[in-house]
Design a protein around this motif. Structure first.
Motif, PDB file in Angstrom:
ATOM      1  N   TYR A 296      35.719  49.156  10.537  1.00 26.73           N
ATOM      2  CA  TYR A 296      34.347  49.334  10.129  1.00 26.73           C
ATOM      3  C   TYR A 296      33.727  50.748   9.591  1.00 26.73           C
ATOM      4  O   TYR A 296      33.078  50.674   8.433  1.00 26.73           O
ATOM      5  CB  TYR A 296      33.557  49.204  11.417  1.00 26.73           C
ATOM      6  CG  TYR A 296      32.086  49.340  11.352  1.00 26.73           C
ATOM      7  CD1 TYR A 296      31.444  48.361  10.969  1.00 26.73           C
ATOM      8  CD2 TYR A 296      31.471  50.683  11.575  1.00 26.73           C
ATOM      9  CE1 TYR A 296      29.917  48.663  10.822  1.00 26.73           C
ATOM     10  CE2 TYR A 296      29.989  50.986  11.534  1.00 26.73           C
ATOM     11  CZ  TYR A 296      29.260  49.708  11.095  1.00 26.73           C
ATOM     12  OH  TYR A 296      28.004  49.986  11.090  1.00 26.73           O
ATOM     13  N   TRP A 297      34.436  51.717  10.101  1.00 29.84           N
ATOM     14  CA  TRP A 297      33.662  53.138   9.461  1.00 29.84           C
ATOM     15  C   TRP A 297      34.233  53.406   8.147  1.00 29.84           C
ATOM     16  O   TRP A 297      33.668  54.019   7.440  1.00 29.84           O
ATOM     17  CB  TRP A 297      34.265  54.250  10.636  1.00 29.84           C
ATOM     18  CG  TRP A 297      33.192  53.869  11.904  1.00 29.84           C
ATOM     19  CD1 TRP A 297      33.800  53.682  13.160  1.00 29.84           C
ATOM     20  CD2 TRP A 297      32.068  53.994  12.112  1.00 29.84           C
ATOM     21  NE1 TRP A 297      32.706  53.259  13.808  1.00 29.84           N
ATOM     22  CE2 TRP A 297      31.311  53.843  13.355  1.00 29.84           C
ATOM     23  CE3 TRP A 297      30.923  54.586  11.164  1.00 29.84           C
ATOM     24  CZ2 TRP A 297      30.216  54.046  13.828  1.00 29.84           C
ATOM     25  CZ3 TRP A 297      29.477  54.688  11.582  1.00 29.84           C
ATOM     26  CH2 TRP A 297      29.134  54.299  12.968  1.00 29.84           C
ATOM     27  N   ASN A 298      35.528  53.001   7.829  1.00 28.69           N
ATOM     28  CA  ASN A 298      36.236  53.409   6.301  1.00 28.69           C
ATOM     29  C   ASN A 298      35.400  52.512   5.488  1.00 28.69           C
ATOM     30  O   ASN A 298      34.900  53.014   4.510  1.00 28.69           O
ATOM     31  CB  ASN A 298      37.435  53.060   6.567  1.00 28.69           C
ATOM     32  CG  ASN A 298      38.432  54.391   6.842  1.00 28.69           C
ATOM     33  OD1 ASN A 298      38.146  55.291   6.291  1.00 28.69           O
ATOM     34  ND2 ASN A 298      39.443  54.172   7.853  1.00 28.69           N
ATOM     35  N   VAL A 299      35.029  51.408   5.779  1.00 29.16           N
ATOM     36  CA  VAL A 299      34.236  50.532   4.908  1.00 29.16           C
ATOM     37  C   VAL A 299      32.689  50.722   4.806  1.00 29.16           C
ATOM     38  O   VAL A 299      32.350  50.734   3.625  1.00 29.16           O
ATOM     39  CB  VAL A 299      34.600  49.064   5.223  1.00 29.16           C
ATOM     40  CG1 VAL A 299      33.990  47.991   4.293  1.00 29.16           C
ATOM     41  CG2 VAL A 299      36.008  48.331   5.127  1.00 29.16           C
ATOM     42  N   ARG A 300      32.324  51.268   5.934  1.00 29.01           N
ATOM     43  CA  ARG A 300      30.843  51.688   5.987  1.00 29.01           C
ATOM     44  C   ARG A 300      30.689  52.823   4.838  1.00 29.01           C
ATOM     45  O   ARG A 300      30.010  52.949   4.342  1.00 29.01           O
ATOM     46  CB  ARG A 300      30.622  51.894   7.308  1.00 29.01           C
ATOM     47  CG  ARG A 300      28.943  52.220   7.403  1.00 29.01           C
ATOM     48  CD  ARG A 300      28.472  52.593   8.770  1.00 29.01           C
ATOM     49  NE  ARG A 300      27.119  52.510   9.157  1.00 29.01           N
ATOM     50  CZ  ARG A 300      26.151  53.200   8.683  1.00 29.01           C
ATOM     51  NH1 ARG A 300      26.717  54.518   8.100  1.00 29.01           N
ATOM     52  NH2 ARG A 300      25.128  53.329   8.988  1.00 29.01           N
ATOM     53  N   ARG A 301      31.642  53.842   5.316  1.00 30.18           N
ATOM     54  CA  ARG A 301      31.663  55.088   4.463  1.00 30.18           C
ATOM     55  C   ARG A 301      31.589  54.687   2.921  1.00 30.18           C
ATOM     56  O   ARG A 301      30.850  55.280   1.857  1.00 30.18           O
ATOM     57  CB  ARG A 301      32.521  56.164   4.851  1.00 30.18           C
ATOM     58  CG  ARG A 301      32.426  56.860   5.944  1.00 30.18           C
ATOM     59  CD  ARG A 301      33.262  58.188   5.994  1.00 30.18           C
ATOM     60  NE  ARG A 301      34.751  57.633   6.302  1.00 30.18           N
ATOM     61  CZ  ARG A 301      35.134  57.317   7.577  1.00 30.18           C
ATOM     62  NH1 ARG A 301      34.454  57.641   8.604  1.00 30.18           N
ATOM     63  NH2 ARG A 301      36.359  57.013   7.751  1.00 30.18           N
TER      64      ARG A 301
ATOM     65  N   ILE B 164      19.992  47.654   7.695  1.00 25.64           N
ATOM     66  CA  ILE B 164      20.442  46.544   7.532  1.00 25.64           C
ATOM     67  C   ILE B 164      21.680  46.045   6.993  1.00 25.64           C
ATOM     68  O   ILE B 164      22.762  45.519   7.686  1.00 25.64           O
ATOM     69  CB  ILE B 164      19.296  45.433   6.844  1.00 25.64           C
ATOM     70  CG1 ILE B 164      17.903  45.604   7.255  1.00 25.64           C
ATOM     71  CG2 ILE B 164      19.701  44.123   6.814  1.00 25.64           C
ATOM     72  CD1 ILE B 164      17.039  44.892   6.478  1.00 25.64           C
ATOM     73  N   ILE B 165      21.987  46.390   5.757  1.00 22.34           N
ATOM     74  CA  ILE B 165      23.129  46.356   5.109  1.00 22.34           C
ATOM     75  C   ILE B 165      24.530  47.090   5.818  1.00 22.34           C
ATOM     76  O   ILE B 165      25.420  46.207   5.868  1.00 22.34           O
ATOM     77  CB  ILE B 165      23.119  46.469   3.604  1.00 22.34           C
ATOM     78  CG1 ILE B 165      22.245  45.589   2.840  1.00 22.34           C
ATOM     79  CG2 ILE B 165      24.577  46.298   2.870  1.00 22.34           C
ATOM     80  CD1 ILE B 165      22.114  46.222   1.483  1.00 22.34           C
ATOM     81  N   LEU B 166      24.297  48.020   5.935  1.00 22.46           N
ATOM     82  CA  LEU B 166      25.450  49.022   6.595  1.00 22.46           C
ATOM     83  C   LEU B 166      25.713  48.635   8.104  1.00 22.46           C
ATOM     84  O   LEU B 166      26.740  49.242   8.544  1.00 22.46           O
ATOM     85  CB  LEU B 166      25.200  50.440   6.271  1.00 22.46           C
ATOM     86  CG  LEU B 166      25.266  50.826   4.893  1.00 22.46           C
ATOM     87  CD1 LEU B 166      25.018  52.336   4.668  1.00 22.46           C
ATOM     88  CD2 LEU B 166      26.439  50.499   4.216  1.00 22.46           C
TER      89      LEU B 166
ATOM     90  N   LYS C  33      32.261  42.112   7.071  1.00 23.50           N
ATOM     91  CA  LYS C  33      32.301  41.033   6.160  1.00 23.50           C
ATOM     92  C   LYS C  33      33.429  41.680   5.002  1.00 23.50           C
ATOM     93  O   LYS C  33      34.572  41.046   4.939  1.00 23.50           O
ATOM     94  CB  LYS C  33      31.387  40.670   5.522  1.00 23.50           C
ATOM     95  CG  LYS C  33      31.423  39.480   4.604  1.00 23.50           C
ATOM     96  CD  LYS C  33      30.235  39.062   4.175  1.00 23.50           C
ATOM     97  CE  LYS C  33      30.389  37.905   2.912  1.00 23.50           C
ATOM     98  NZ  LYS C  33      28.974  37.303   2.613  1.00 23.50           N
ATOM     99  N   SER C  34      33.283  42.819   4.789  1.00 24.06           N
ATOM    100  CA  SER C  34      34.006  43.440   3.699  1.00 24.06           C
ATOM    101  C   SER C  34      35.403  44.007   4.143  1.00 24.06           C
ATOM    102  O   SER C  34      36.274  43.643   3.422  1.00 24.06           O
ATOM    103  CB  SER C  34      33.234  44.737   2.849  1.00 24.06           C
ATOM    104  OG  SER C  34      32.220  44.244   2.358  1.00 24.06           O
ATOM    105  N   GLY C  35      35.188  44.488   5.438  1.00 15.21           N
ATOM    106  CA  GLY C  35      36.611  44.770   6.160  1.00 15.21           C
ATOM    107  C   GLY C  35      37.463  43.549   6.250  1.00 15.21           C
ATOM    108  O   GLY C  35      38.787  43.640   5.988  1.00 15.21           O
ATOM    109  N   HIS C  36      36.943  42.485   6.544  1.00 17.50           N
ATOM    110  CA  HIS C  36      37.783  41.177   6.666  1.00 17.50           C
ATOM    111  C   HIS C  36      38.364  40.733   5.199  1.00 17.50           C
ATOM    112  O   HIS C  36      39.557  40.363   5.198  1.00 17.50           O
ATOM    113  CB  HIS C  36      36.904  40.033   7.233  1.00 17.50           C
ATOM    114  CG  HIS C  36      37.662  38.808   7.424  1.00 17.50           C
ATOM    115  ND1 HIS C  36      38.880  38.444   8.249  1.00 17.50           N
ATOM    116  CD2 HIS C  36      37.336  37.660   6.729  1.00 17.50           C
ATOM    117  CE1 HIS C  36      39.148  37.238   7.921  1.00 17.50           C
ATOM    118  NE2 HIS C  36      38.347  36.701   7.186  1.00 17.50           N
ATOM    119  N   ALA C  37      37.669  41.012   4.314  1.00 15.85           N
ATOM    120  CA  ALA C  37      38.095  40.488   2.994  1.00 15.85           C
ATOM    121  C   ALA C  37      39.081  41.481   2.607  1.00 15.85           C
ATOM    122  O   ALA C  37      40.179  41.198   1.926  1.00 15.85           O
ATOM    123  CB  ALA C  37      36.845  40.685   1.981  1.00 15.85           C
TER     124      ALA C  37
END
Length: 340
Positions: free
Chosen positions: A32-37, A63-65, A71-75
């Protein structure tokens, strides 16, 4: 003047020419945190999101973050290179860099790569190159078609770093190569070879380009026109009719209208039109990444088969293939004209 230099004056490095390959970027991990950054840096770029900051900031941060990183991390996890613990984009861009460096070694050229978002950062690599003695640097955005959202922002980031350097190297920027005959030939050959390897003959081949809001096109971004020209030149090179090689656009984001036809909607509709065997390639990317390996090769295939399709194939990007590297070397040598 040199007789009066202070005793701690640093020695001048040997002058070098540098080539910096610039790509979009990638998170450092799938959590989560790597993808969020990564997403925060990407979606905070005013070249990418032109919405007023006062409106966009709460939407992005509240909202988005909060939800998009999962979702992006799973992808990313579905395509992650577990041996190297990196995304395919970084692995492939490094391979391209090392291959090009070997090809230019005899000319004494230093070749590096950097990411617009994430690591290695453009600033850190330019600092490294300047410290190594690169007084002339060619910036090469790895985007065949020009867009303010890709080429321009990659160059912007480099210019931001150069702006703070006391000893600033001379720089050139390589132009978009969407209609370069050598690029069209390399891409066309990859399509021909990719189709020849299949155990079926595609009814249609999609050239799926990354999308953008229609508003950006209306403001003068040339990307849409350049995408269509790339595909038209590919048709001419391959000798294919218009209905054999189609243009579609993928990766739309948000509620606004994006460039059409949409890749996902097209893939869902083709079986109903009797076109049940399809191949897809992504000519807007020079290296495979999440948009090609997850969105198209996995998600696109699932959607197409679920809609009644029978055969699906994804044709990879040029990546670090000999054909792709021959083009990249020749293009870089051309743009270094007068320096080498």
């Amino acid at each position: 003047m040199s007789e009066h230099l202070p005793p701690n004056h640093p020695a001048m490095p040997t002058q070098k020419i540098g080539v910096l390959l610039l790509n979009l970027g990638t998170p450092d991990g799938t959590d989560y945190w790597n993808v969020r950054r990564y997403l925060r840096e990407f979606l905070s770029d005013p070249r990418v999101i032109e919405t007023n900051k006062l409106v966009w900031w709460p939407i992005l941060n509240l909202i988005i973050l909060s939800f998009r990183p999962q979702k992006s991390g799973h992808a990313y996890a579905q395509i992650w290179d577990k041996d190297k613990n990196e995304s395919p984009l970084r692995v492939i861009t490094r391979e391209q860099t090392e291959n090009l460096a070997e090809r230019l070694r005899g000319d004494g050229v230093m070749v590096e790569f950097a990411m617009r978002y994430g690591n290695p950062s453009t600033r850190s690599v330019l600092d490294k190159m300047q410290a190594a003695g690169c007084q002339r640097i060619l910036l090469v955005p790895l985007y065949p078609q020009y867009s303010a959202t890709t080429t321009a922002t990659a160059n912007d980031k480099a210019f931001d770093a150069l702006r703070t350097m006391r000893w600033q190297p001379a720089v050139r920027t390589a132009p978009a190569y969407y209609d370069d005959p050598a690029y069209i030939a390399a891409l066309g050959d990859s399509i021909r070879e990719g189709v020849a390897k299949l155990d079926f003959e595609p009814d249609v081949v999609l050239t799926s380009y990354h999308g953008m809001p229609v508003e950006y096109h209306q403001k003068g971004d040339p990307y849409y026109c350049q995408c269509h020209k790339t595909t038209r030149l590919l048709r001419d090179y391959l000798g294919w009719p218009k209905d054999k090689l189609m243009v579609t656009f993928q990766s739309r984001f948000g509620p606004t209208e994006w460039l059409q036809p949409y890749t996902d909607k097209t893939l869902e509709a083709l079986p109903g039109q009797g076109l049940k065997k399809v191949a897809v390639l992504a000519p807007a990317f020079h290296a495979d990444c999440i948009e090609t390996l997850e969105e198209i090769a996995i998600g696109g295939k699932e959607s197409f088969l679920a809609a009644g399709g029978e055969k699906f194939a994804y044709i990879p990007c040029l990546n670090a293939t000999p054909t792709g590297m021959d083009f990249l070397e020749n293009m870089v040598r051309r743009e270094l004209g007068g320096w080498l």
